[in-house]
Design a protein around this motif. Structure first.
Motif, PDB file in Angstrom:
ATOM      1  N   GLU A 116       0.957  -0.793  -0.374  1.00  0.00           N
ATOM      2  CA  GLU A 116       0.107   0.149  -0.250  1.00  0.00           C
ATOM      3  C   GLU A 116       0.671   1.222  -0.148  1.00  0.00           C
ATOM      4  O   GLU A 116       0.923   2.183  -0.808  1.00  0.00           O
ATOM      5  CB  GLU A 116      -0.438  -0.111   1.190  1.00  0.00           C
ATOM      6  CG  GLU A 116      -1.626  -1.567   1.234  1.00  0.00           C
ATOM      7  CD  GLU A 116      -3.035  -1.208   2.458  1.00  0.00           C
ATOM      8  OE1 GLU A 116      -4.441  -1.828   2.235  1.00  0.00           O
ATOM      9  OE2 GLU A 116      -2.750  -0.778   3.879  1.00  0.00           O
ATOM     10  N   SER A 121      -2.354   3.169  -3.117  1.00  0.00           N
ATOM     11  CA  SER A 121      -3.735   2.178  -3.061  1.00  0.00           C
ATOM     12  C   SER A 121      -4.496   0.941  -2.340  1.00  0.00           C
ATOM     13  O   SER A 121      -2.972   0.737  -1.277  1.00  0.00           O
ATOM     14  CB  SER A 121      -4.287   1.229  -4.221  1.00  0.00           C
ATOM     15  OG  SER A 121      -4.079   2.613  -5.216  1.00  0.00           O
ATOM     16  N   ALA A 124      -6.987  -4.757  -1.062  1.00  0.00           N
ATOM     17  CA  ALA A 124      -8.224  -4.591  -1.857  1.00  0.00           C
ATOM     18  C   ALA A 124      -7.900  -4.530  -3.415  1.00  0.00           C
ATOM     19  O   ALA A 124      -8.411  -4.374  -4.216  1.00  0.00           O
ATOM     20  CB  ALA A 124      -9.557  -4.370  -0.793  1.00  0.00           C
ATOM     21  N   GLU A 125      -8.376  -3.169  -3.409  1.00  0.00           N
ATOM     22  CA  GLU A 125      -7.877  -2.519  -4.934  1.00  0.00           C
ATOM     23  C   GLU A 125      -6.559  -2.948  -5.585  1.00  0.00           C
ATOM     24  O   GLU A 125      -7.022  -3.158  -6.301  1.00  0.00           O
ATOM     25  CB  GLU A 125      -7.942  -1.021  -4.585  1.00  0.00           C
ATOM     26  CG  GLU A 125      -7.472  -0.180  -6.303  1.00  0.00           C
ATOM     27  CD  GLU A 125      -8.247   1.483  -5.681  1.00  0.00           C
ATOM     28  OE1 GLU A 125      -7.504   1.600  -7.029  1.00  0.00           O
ATOM     29  OE2 GLU A 125      -8.417   1.649  -5.340  1.00  0.00           O
ATOM     30  N   ALA A 128      -7.901  -6.850  -7.075  1.00  0.00           N
ATOM     31  CA  ALA A 128      -8.993  -6.625  -7.672  1.00  0.00           C
ATOM     32  C   ALA A 128      -8.338  -5.971  -9.120  1.00  0.00           C
ATOM     33  O   ALA A 128      -8.901  -6.916 -10.127  1.00  0.00           O
ATOM     34  CB  ALA A 128      -9.917  -5.784  -7.479  1.00  0.00           C
ATOM     35  N   THR A 129      -8.191  -4.965  -9.048  1.00  0.00           N
ATOM     36  CA  THR A 129      -7.680  -4.725 -10.209  1.00  0.00           C
ATOM     37  C   THR A 129      -6.053  -5.067 -10.813  1.00  0.00           C
ATOM     38  O   THR A 129      -6.236  -5.007 -12.216  1.00  0.00           O
ATOM     39  CB  THR A 129      -7.600  -2.609 -10.177  1.00  0.00           C
ATOM     40  OG1 THR A 129      -5.954  -2.605  -9.417  1.00  0.00           O
ATOM     41  CG2 THR A 129      -8.435  -2.391  -9.965  1.00  0.00           C
ATOM     42  N   HIS A 133      -9.756  -9.154 -11.610  1.00  0.00           N
ATOM     43  CA  HIS A 133     -10.758  -8.535 -12.283  1.00  0.00           C
ATOM     44  C   HIS A 133      -9.671  -9.013 -13.998  1.00  0.00           C
ATOM     45  O   HIS A 133     -10.933  -9.967 -14.889  1.00  0.00           O
ATOM     46  CB  HIS A 133     -10.230  -6.731 -12.906  1.00  0.00           C
ATOM     47  CG  HIS A 133     -11.226  -6.395 -11.471  1.00  0.00           C
ATOM     48  ND1 HIS A 133     -11.563  -4.843 -11.058  1.00  0.00           N
ATOM     49  CD2 HIS A 133     -12.212  -7.124 -10.998  1.00  0.00           C
ATOM     50  CE1 HIS A 133     -12.241  -5.174 -10.607  1.00  0.00           C
ATOM     51  NE2 HIS A 133     -12.465  -6.358  -9.780  1.00  0.00           N
ATOM     52  N   GLY A 141     -13.743 -10.801  -4.067  1.00  0.00           N
ATOM     53  CA  GLY A 141     -13.459  -9.677  -2.711  1.00  0.00           C
ATOM     54  C   GLY A 141     -14.315  -9.622  -1.361  1.00  0.00           C
ATOM     55  O   GLY A 141     -14.125 -10.558  -1.258  1.00  0.00           O
TER      56      GLY A 141
END
Length: 243
Positions: A116, A121, A124-125, A128-129, A133, A141
């Protein structure tokens, strides 16, 4: 034309399924499981869409791939002390040490802070990114403080680890993670992953995932009962040579 090797692979997969179902029939008939290879699942429990609590797999589903993406970008070096990146940690502590020698919440928290801090960021983000995804893991999630995923998403993740695809996780990162990184120290570990019999590497207790680059096979088990010897019996059924 059907090749003999294809027939052998199909027969082997069928034998694995029979053995796994035999193990679970009495020990935990409601367990969620799947087994497959780089092309996807070959067998598994009926419902691939049931959302499971996979919080116990969070380090390998989120932290490990995110760290791998940062290493691939050369934003992070495994043997550089965390303090050099402006992250509070014991003197000399490196990412390599946390991945290979340390376990538990403290190590995971330090790796999370590092990721982080380097990206600005939340984890979790990032997961995902950068990972979920791109792999089509649309049902994965964090919710209510825990990580959730359907079996189909876990199958996508594990299949990717055995595939030749370089994105989102480079082959080099997977290969480097699935080799002993602890020297003569015990217990032996790779980067986050633990070596196991039959050329497999595992992560987790309940649930557990296994991958075997040598056999081009993966498996996952999400039990409904206390595992006891079930974890070992399931691994043997999934990976030991079929007679």
């Amino acid at each position: 034309m059907t090749l003999q090797s294809d027939l052998a692979d199909a027969a082997d997969a069928a034998g694995v399924e029979v053995r796994i179902r035999g193990v679970l029939r009495d020990a935990d008939p409601d367990a969620v499981w799947a087994a497959g290879g780089p092309d996807g699942p070959h067998a598994g429990s009926a419902d691939e869409t049931t959302v499971l609590d996979v919080g116990g797999l969070m380090p390998v589903l989120a932290l490990w791939p995110v760290i791998g993406s940062l290493v691939a970008e050369e934003a992070l070096r495994l043997h550089t002390p965390l303090a050099a990146y402006g992250v509070e940690a014991d003197a000399g502590t490196t990412t390599h040490h946390l991945l290979s020698h340390s376990t538990g919440p403290a190590a995971h928290a330090a790796l999370t802070r590092l990721a982080e801090h380097l990206t600005g960021s939340p984890l979790a983000e990032l997961a995902a990114t950068r990972v979920w995804h791109p792999l089509g893991m649309t049902g994965t999630g964090f919710a209510d403080g825990a990580l959730h995923a359907p079996p189909a998403d876990l199958a996508r993740f594990l299949s990717h680890l055995l595939s030749p695809a370089e994105h989102p996780l480079p082959r080099a990162w997977v290969a480097e993670s699935l080799r002993i990184r602890t020297g003569e120290l015990t217990p032996a570990r790779g980067l986050m992953w633990h070596p196991a019999p039959h050329g497999t590497w595992s992560y987790g207790e309940t649930p557990t995932v296994w991958i075997s680059p040598r056999l081009h096979r993966w498996a996952l088990l999400h039990p409904t009962r206390s595992q006891g010897p079930l974890r070992t019996a399931f691994r043997e059924a999934a990976f030991a040579p079929v007679p």
